[in-house]
Each structure stands twice: as structure tokens, then as C-alpha cells.
Enzyme design. Structure first.
Site, PDB file in Angstrom:
ATOM      1  CB  CYS A 139      -0.944   0.100   1.194  1.00  7.46           C
ATOM      2  SG  CYS A 139      -1.980  -1.352   1.423  1.00  7.46           S
ATOM      3  NE  ARG A 187       4.280   1.194  -0.277  1.00  6.35           N
ATOM      4  CZ  ARG A 187       5.199   0.730   0.570  1.00  6.35           C
ATOM      5  NH1 ARG A 187       6.454   0.963   0.353  1.00  6.35           N
ATOM      6  NH2 ARG A 187       4.847   0.041   1.629  1.00  6.35           N
ATOM      7  CD1 TRP A 203      -0.751  -5.985  -3.785  1.00  7.00           C
ATOM      8  CD2 TRP A 203      -0.765  -6.862  -1.727  1.00  7.00           C
ATOM      9  NE1 TRP A 203      -0.418  -7.315  -3.891  1.00  7.00           N
ATOM     10  CE2 TRP A 203      -0.426  -7.882  -2.642  1.00  7.00           C
ATOM     11  CE3 TRP A 203      -0.838  -7.189  -0.381  1.00  7.00           C
ATOM     12  CZ2 TRP A 203      -0.151  -9.188  -2.266  1.00  7.00           C
ATOM     13  CZ3 TRP A 203      -0.573  -8.509   0.007  1.00  7.00           C
ATOM     14  CH2 TRP A 203      -0.234  -9.482  -0.934  1.00  7.00           C
ATOM     15  CG  ASN A 230       1.453   0.166   4.355  1.00  7.87           C
ATOM     16  OD1 ASN A 230       1.100  -0.978   4.096  1.00  7.87           O
ATOM     17  ND2 ASN A 230       2.502   0.751   3.821  1.00  7.87           N
ATOM     18  N   GLY A 231      -0.593  -1.975   6.785  1.00  5.78           N
ATOM     19  CA  GLY A 231      -0.274  -2.967   7.812  1.00  5.78           C
ATOM     20  C   GLY A 231      -1.453  -3.881   8.059  1.00  5.78           C
ATOM     21  CD  GLU A 288      16.126 -11.818 -11.038  1.00 13.50           C
ATOM     22  OE1 GLU A 288      15.681 -12.488 -10.097  1.00 13.50           O
ATOM     23  OE2 GLU A 288      15.679 -10.689 -11.327  1.00 13.50           O
ATOM     24  CE  LYS A 314      12.589  -9.708 -12.694  1.00  9.69           C
ATOM     25  NZ  LYS A 314      13.389  -9.630 -11.517  1.00  9.69           N
ATOM     26  CD  GLU A 319       8.816 -10.364 -11.250  1.00 13.71           C
ATOM     27  OE1 GLU A 319       8.257 -10.035 -10.198  1.00 13.71           O
ATOM     28  OE2 GLU A 319      10.023 -10.197 -11.441  1.00 13.71           O
ATOM     29  CG  HIS A 339      19.792 -36.186 -10.647  1.00 19.73           C
ATOM     30  ND1 HIS A 339      20.325 -37.434 -10.438  1.00 19.73           N
ATOM     31  CD2 HIS A 339      20.849 -35.355 -10.802  1.00 19.73           C
ATOM     32  CE1 HIS A 339      21.650 -37.361 -10.444  1.00 19.73           C
ATOM     33  NE2 HIS A 339      21.987 -36.092 -10.676  1.00 19.73           N
ATOM     34  CE  LYS A 377      10.440  -2.226  -7.114  1.00 17.11           C
ATOM     35  NZ  LYS A 377      11.096  -3.179  -8.030  1.00 17.11           N
TER      36      LYS A 377
HETATM   37  C1  AGP Z   1      11.217  -9.445  -8.312  1.00 11.91           C
HETATM   38  O1  AGP Z   1      11.145  -8.892  -9.548  1.00 11.91           O
HETATM   39  C2  AGP Z   1      10.313  -8.907  -7.277  1.00 11.91           C
HETATM   40  N1  AGP Z   1      10.137  -7.540  -7.296  1.00 11.91           N
HETATM   41  C3  AGP Z   1      10.535  -9.527  -5.885  1.00 11.91           C
HETATM   42  O2  AGP Z   1      10.956 -10.849  -5.990  1.00 11.91           O
HETATM   43  C4  AGP Z   1      11.470  -8.745  -4.936  1.00 11.91           C
HETATM   44  O3  AGP Z   1      12.800  -8.895  -5.318  1.00 11.91           O
HETATM   45  C5  AGP Z   1      11.243  -9.265  -3.499  1.00 11.91           C
HETATM   46  O4  AGP Z   1       9.909  -9.055  -3.136  1.00 11.91           O
HETATM   47  C6  AGP Z   1      12.159  -8.609  -2.504  1.00 11.91           C
HETATM   48  O5  AGP Z   1      11.945  -7.228  -2.449  1.00 11.91           O
HETATM   49  P1  AGP Z   1      12.984  -6.254  -1.757  1.00 11.91           P
HETATM   50  O6  AGP Z   1      14.238  -6.306  -2.564  1.00 11.91           O
HETATM   51  O7  AGP Z   1      12.334  -4.909  -1.780  1.00 11.91           O
HETATM   52  O8  AGP Z   1      13.206  -6.784  -0.374  1.00 11.91           O
END
Ligand code: AGP
Length: 613
Positions: free
Chosen positions: A2, A27, A74, A100-101, A486, A490, A493, A509, A608
Site C-alpha cells: 500500500c 506499491r 494491496w 498500511n499494515g 532470476e 522475470k 512474474e 535426475h 513492489k
Molecule cells: C522481483 O522482480 C520482485 N520484485 C521480488 O521478488 C522482490 O525482489 C522481493 O519481493 C524482494 O523485495 P525487496 O528487494 O524490496 O526486499
């Protein structure tokens, strides 16, 4: 999760808050709202969906005034809908709040409030907070007392911002725990509040960060910072040197594309001031490394989530190879629930772009309680992960807005490399020649990354061919195994394609059974110590009919013979390869998602900063 924005001053708060919310949409983006004190009453506009919907609503049905607060959500409790969107208003219509929380004891509080005859209008936990504040106000408390009494009753971690018709000349903001930041931006005859810097950076670069268990009473001319029981605290004003322009999209179609392309410059910034070329020294001043006797350190634990954890896995190879210190990488959400073996002989390094990821912060706290030294590698200035650590390395790449992390992946790789050299130096492991060789390799990174970025057109062609696949396997070994993870993350997601990553040696395996004509294999095999092994594993995949996309070092003829399609990176030292190899994978994922017409910067179900467990 949020995003929160607030304004108090002589201007109309609505456009300031709306613009701020647009910058925080990364966010959370399932619903949004604004509340303004309009003379003596509270006006609220909110809607499900993105900020654009709220903007349309406000143009049809405008509200004007000051102070005001806004929120982009969110969802945690209650579906994304207008009634669950923030701001939430108290039962007497005198208080309005954004939050937020998660209120962990909200069911008990809700029952208690309902027993008093208070009606709830949403399914959110947040509504309990606003009704509690309203109850205390109605009982004769001042706004500040009402907020303090309420905060004493709610459990969990929170950031809140409140305004009230009873005391319209102030905004109250508070922070408990790690549910996200609260930052106050200082203006002249006006002040700003936000959960994150980018929301208010165009108005001011002078900011005060609230720590956990602090609150602030903010008027247009004054800020009073205090503990939650009202004891005044002196505040420190921090100057933010981020460029506000870097928080806007410019000519790029998406933030992710812009952030991918920023990497050559961003990594120059990451390196800036950290290498003293005159005597081949690494300077990581904010790390406070001299407070620790590195020769007594028995091990390092890296804790992080998602992309940041992948960066940590590359860091393991770098630190173990260069500094010869054993490194374990832990997914932060798993770390604290298994009574981890950490003690004062170890350093725990948290990696986090936002510096607000709840799981990472909780893992840091667990390690701190067990006596470990705590460092962090963080992008967001003033974030909790920066503050909780004994020393930190700042990524120095400016705000990252796209939900898919790009420059905040390559920056910690550079930081971890510098750290590895510094640790090795402290242990007297490096002769002058090896040190300057390592330093010269890392200083070439921005240029090499620039070369990778210039090849976008070649990657677009590959993206065009593979955009309609349903599954793909990413393979890598050694230091590039995390790059396979990674690259797959990418793609999945932002394009919602099922992308699985595997250490190439594990194929035989089990996973090799998946390979057929419908399952392309993307093999990451630049020239490095694992190259020969990768060659034979790609041969095995090819023998089973798999289509191959091969990421290889320029001029590699053997790789070219095996690849149906190629992604090329320039020649570099093997420890530098991961920083280069991830660039075409970011570009590939980006273009596949963009060609599919998907919402690249705000993929479904994600946010994010993940400030909930
Ligand atoms: C990846 O593209 C995401 N945004 C996610 O995996 C992110 O790296 C993860 O949530 C950790 O976030 P941070 O680096 O803000 O702790």
C-alpha cells in the site's frame, strides 16, 4: 504494501495527493482513494481499480481543500472493492484514516466495537482503527490522545495517517514496526507525508523518517516528533539526492524498460566513490567494517527474498571465491521459523531493494537477537533495513518503480563483488596484483552492461519467436545458476508464462523428462569454469527434441552450433558474467510481456514492497 500520501498547506491537496499516489501505484494497485477536509466536513472519493479510475472519479465529482490524505491499496483483508478501499471514516464522521499494515487483533476489536453499536462498512481490519480513534475522540480525548490510545490497543505493524474535523489544522502520522515507512517532507508553509520518497520528491528533498514506535503531529508550519506516549524527540532532516526525473517514465513505454536501460548509468553510480584507484582500495564507508574483526568471522549468512535472494546466491560464489569465507543464502521467510544457527561469530547480510520487506526485516531481527553482526545492502534511503543494520551498502541506483526488479538486481551484484574484495583485503588474502585485477574487472562493468543494452534489437527478435510459448526451462550452473532462477522469475512474474529454473546438472535426475518440442530450454553458458559441463547438458536436452535458446559469450562457435536461437554477451571475467547475462534475460522477459499487451509494471497479484508476511 500500500502507498500513502498526505498534504497540509495552503494549496489544494487533491492534485498533490493524486499525483503522489500515481508515483506509488507500484506499491499496490487494486483500489485507491482520497479524503479531504473541505471546510468543516470530510469528503471522500475512492474506487476499486487503479489510480486512473480514481482520477476519473475526481474529475466527475471533484473535492478540494486541505489537509488531505490518500491511499493506494494491496488487499490483505477484504476483496479489492470501493467499500474496502481507503481512506476509512469513523462512525461519527469526524475522523478519516489511511493505513498500511495488518491489525492482528482486529476480530476482537471489531466484536467489541460492534457490541457498542458501531456499524462496520467494510471487511477491512483498518476500519477498527478509525472507529477506535473516533470512540476516544467522542469520549473527550484530543486527536493526539485518541491516536495514542488507539495505537496502544492494536497489535501488529502499522503506518497510519489521520485527519479530523475536530482539529483540522493538523495531520497525525505514526509508525509501529515494519509495515512500511512513513516519511515527512518539509515545505515552506506546507508539509507532506508519504509512505515512500518518490511520492513527494518533486515538492521537497528534505525529509524526516519516522522510526518504529514514533508519531508526528504535523501542521503547515510545524512538525512535532514524539514517541507513542507523547515524549518529544528531536528530529534529523535528511536531504535526498535522488533525481526526481529518474522517478518518471520519460520516453519509455514502461518503467521496467527504462530501468533496464538505466543500468549502465546506475551501476556507474553504484561504483561511484567506492574504488580508490590510486592504491586499489575498496571504500564502503557506511559498512563500519572496522568495528568487526573479520579474521574472527566464521561465516556469512545472506537473507533476502525473490530477486534479492538470487543476488545473494551470486554473492555466495563471489565471497567464497574471493574472500574464502563460507556463505549460506537463506530465503528470509524461512529463516526465522527454524531456529537458525547464528551467533556473534557470523555476519548476516540482508539484501533488499525496498528495505521494507517484512520477511527480511523479521529475519534481520532474529539474527540480531542471536548476536550476529547485521549488514544490509539496500536501495531505499532511510528504509528500515538500512536503519536496523550496524552497517549498510547503498545500491545507489535511484528509485525502482517497475514491480519486476532489474537495476536493484545488478547493483547488489556489484556491491557484493566490492564487499568480497574488501573482505579478502581485510584477511590479507590478496597481493597487489590480484587486487588491482579484481578492481579493474569490476570497473569495466558499466561499459559491458552498456554493450549488452545496445543489443536489445537482437533480443526482441528472440522474444517475437517465443512470445506464445506456455512453458520454458532455464538452465544454468555455478555462478550462473542463480541467473537461471532470476531469468525465469522475470519471465513468469510479468508474462505469466510458466518458466522453471534448474541447476543444469540436476536435469538428469528428473526434469529432463519434461523436455519435448513444446518445452524450449534457455541455457546460460558463457565462458566460465562450468562451460564444458553446460555444453554436455545442452547436448542432452537437444537430443530429446528440445528447442534451445543459448546465452553465450561473443564468438562462441560451439554454443552457436547448439543453439536454435542465441543471446550474446561480451567477453568478461567469469565473476562478472552474471551481471551481463541477466541483461538479455530482463530484456527478453520485458518484450515478451509487452508484446502480449500485459501490464508490465504492475503485474497481477503483485506489489513492489511486500510489507506483510
Ligand atoms: C522481483 O522482480 C520482485 N520484485 C521480488 O521478488 C522482490 O525482489 C522481493 O519481493 C524482494 O523485495 P525487496 O528487494 O524490496 O526486499
Amino acid at each position: 504494501m500500500c502507498g500513502i500520501v498526505g498534504y497540509i498547506g495552503d494549496k489544494d491537496a487533491t492534485p498533490i495527493i493524486l499525483e503522489g499516489l500515481k508515483k506509488l501505484e507500484y506499491r499496490g494497485y487494486d483500489s485507491a482513494g482520497i479524503a479531504i477536509l473541505d471546510g468543516k466536513s470530510i469528503q471522500v472519493r475512492r474506487d476499486s481499480g487503479k489510480i486512473a479510475h480514481l482520477g476519473e472519479l475526481l474529475s466527475k465529482d471533484p473535492i478540494h481543500g486541505s489537509p488531505g490524505i490518500g491511499h493506494t491499496r494491496w488487499a490483505t483483508h477484504g476483496e479489492p472493492s470501493e467499500r474496502n478501499a481507503h481512506p476509512h471514516i469513523g462512525f461519527n464522521g469526524q475522523v478519516v484514516l489511511v493505513h498500511n499494515g495488518i491489525v492482528e487483533n482486529y476480530l476482537d476489536l471489531k466484536q467489541e466495537l460492534m457490541a457498542e453499536g458501531i456499524q462496520f462498512n467494510s471487511e477491512t481490519d483498518t476500519e477498527t482503527i478509525v472507529h477506535l480513534i473516533e470512540s476516544y475522540l467522542t469520549a473527550g480525548n484530543s486527536l493526539q490522545e485518541a491516536v495514542q490510545n488507539t495505537l496502544a490497543r492494536i497489535r501488529g505493524a502499522h503506518g497510519i495517517v489521520v485527519i479530523s474535523t475536530r482539529e483540522p489544522e493538523k495531520i497525525i502520522a505514526a509508525r509501529i514496526g515494519n509495515a512500511g515507512g512513513v516519511v515527512i517532507g518539509l515545505g515552506k508553509g506546507e508539509n507532506y507525508i508519504a509512505s515512500d520518497i518518490p511520492a513527494i520528491l518533486e515538492h521537497t528533498n528534505e525529509m524526516i523518517f519516522l522510526e518504529s514506535q514514533q508519531m508526528a503531529v504535523i501542521t503547515k508550519d510545524d512538525i512535532k516528533l514524539m514517541t507513542l506516549n507523547g515524549t518529544r524527540i528531536n528530529y534529523k532532516i535528511e536531504k535526498i539526492d535522488w533525481d526526481p526525473i529518474s522517478a518518471v517514465k520519460g520516453n519509455y513505454r514502461h518503467f521496467m524498460q527504462k530501468e533496464i536501460h538505466e543500468q549502465a548509468r546506475a551501476l556507474t553510480d553504484t561504483l561511484a566513490g567506492r574504488i580508490d584507484f590510486s592504491n586499489s582500495n575498496i571504500q564502503l564507508n557506511t559498512l563500519n567494517i572496522d568495528k568487526i574483526d573479520i579474521n574472527k568471522i566464521t561465516g556469512i549468512k545472506i537473507i533476502a527474498c525473490g530477486t534479492a535472494a538470487h543476488a545473494g546466491q551470486v554473492g555466495k560464489y563471489l565471497i567464497e571465491s574471493i574472500a574464502r569465507i563460507p556463505v549460506e543464502v537463506d530465503i528470509a521467510s524461512e529463516f526465522r521459523y527454524r531456529d537458525p544457527l547464528v551467533d556473534k561469530s557470523q555476519i548476516v547480510i540482508a539484501i533488499s531493494q525496498s528495505g521494507e520487506t517484512a520477511d527480511t526485516l523479521a529475519a534481520m531481527e532474529e539474527a540480531r537477537q542471536k548476536g550476529a553482526h547485521i549488514w544490509s545492502i539496500v536501495n531505499a534511503i532511510g528504509s528500515q533495513a538500512m536503519r536496523l543494520a550496524e552497517g549498510f551498502i547503498s545500491m545507489q541506483v535511484g528509485p525502482e518503480i517497475g514491480v519486476a526488479s532489474t537495476k536493484a538486481f545488478t547493483a547488489p551484484l556489484v556491491d557484493l563483488y566490492l564487499l568480497a574484495v574488501l573482505l579478502a583485503d581485510k584477511k590479507d588474502l590478496l597481493c597487489d596484483e590480484s587486487k588491482s585485477k579484481l578492481i579493474s574487472q569490476i570497473s569495466m562493468v558499466p561499459d559491458l552492461v552498456g554493450t549488452c543494452l545496445e543489443r536489445e534489437a537482437e533480443v526482441i527478435e528472440v522474444a517475437r519467436k517465443y512470445k506464445d510459448i506456455e512453458h520454458i526451462l532455464y538452465l544454468g550452473r555455478g555462478i550462473n545458476m542463480p541467473i537461471a532462477y532470476e531469468g525465469a522469475l522475470k519471465l513468469k512474474e510479468i508474462s505469466y508464462i510458466h518458466a522453471e529454473a534448474y541447476p543444469a546438472g540436476e536435469m538428469k535426475h528428473g526434469p529432463i523428462a519434461l523436455i519435448d518440442k513444446q518445452m524450449p530450454v534457455l541455457a546460460i553458458m558463457p565462458k566460465d569454469p562450468w562451460y564444458e559441463k553446460m555444453l554436455s547438458q545442452v547436448e542432452q536436452a537437444k537430443a530429446r527434441g528440445g528447442k534451445t535458446i543459448i546465452l553465450a559469450t561473443d564468438g562462441d562457435k560451439r554454443a552457436k552450433e547448439l543453439g536454435d536461437d542465441m543471446l550474446w554477451i561480451p567477453e568478461a571475467a567469469w565473476m562478472i558474467n552474471p551481471i551481463l547475462a541477466v541483461i538479455p534475460l530482463q530484456i527478453l522477459a520485458y518484450h515478451i510481456a509487452a508484446m502480449k499487451g500485459l501490464d508490465v509494471d504492475q503485474p497481477r497479484n503483485l506489489a513492489k514492497s511486500v510489507t506483510v508476511e
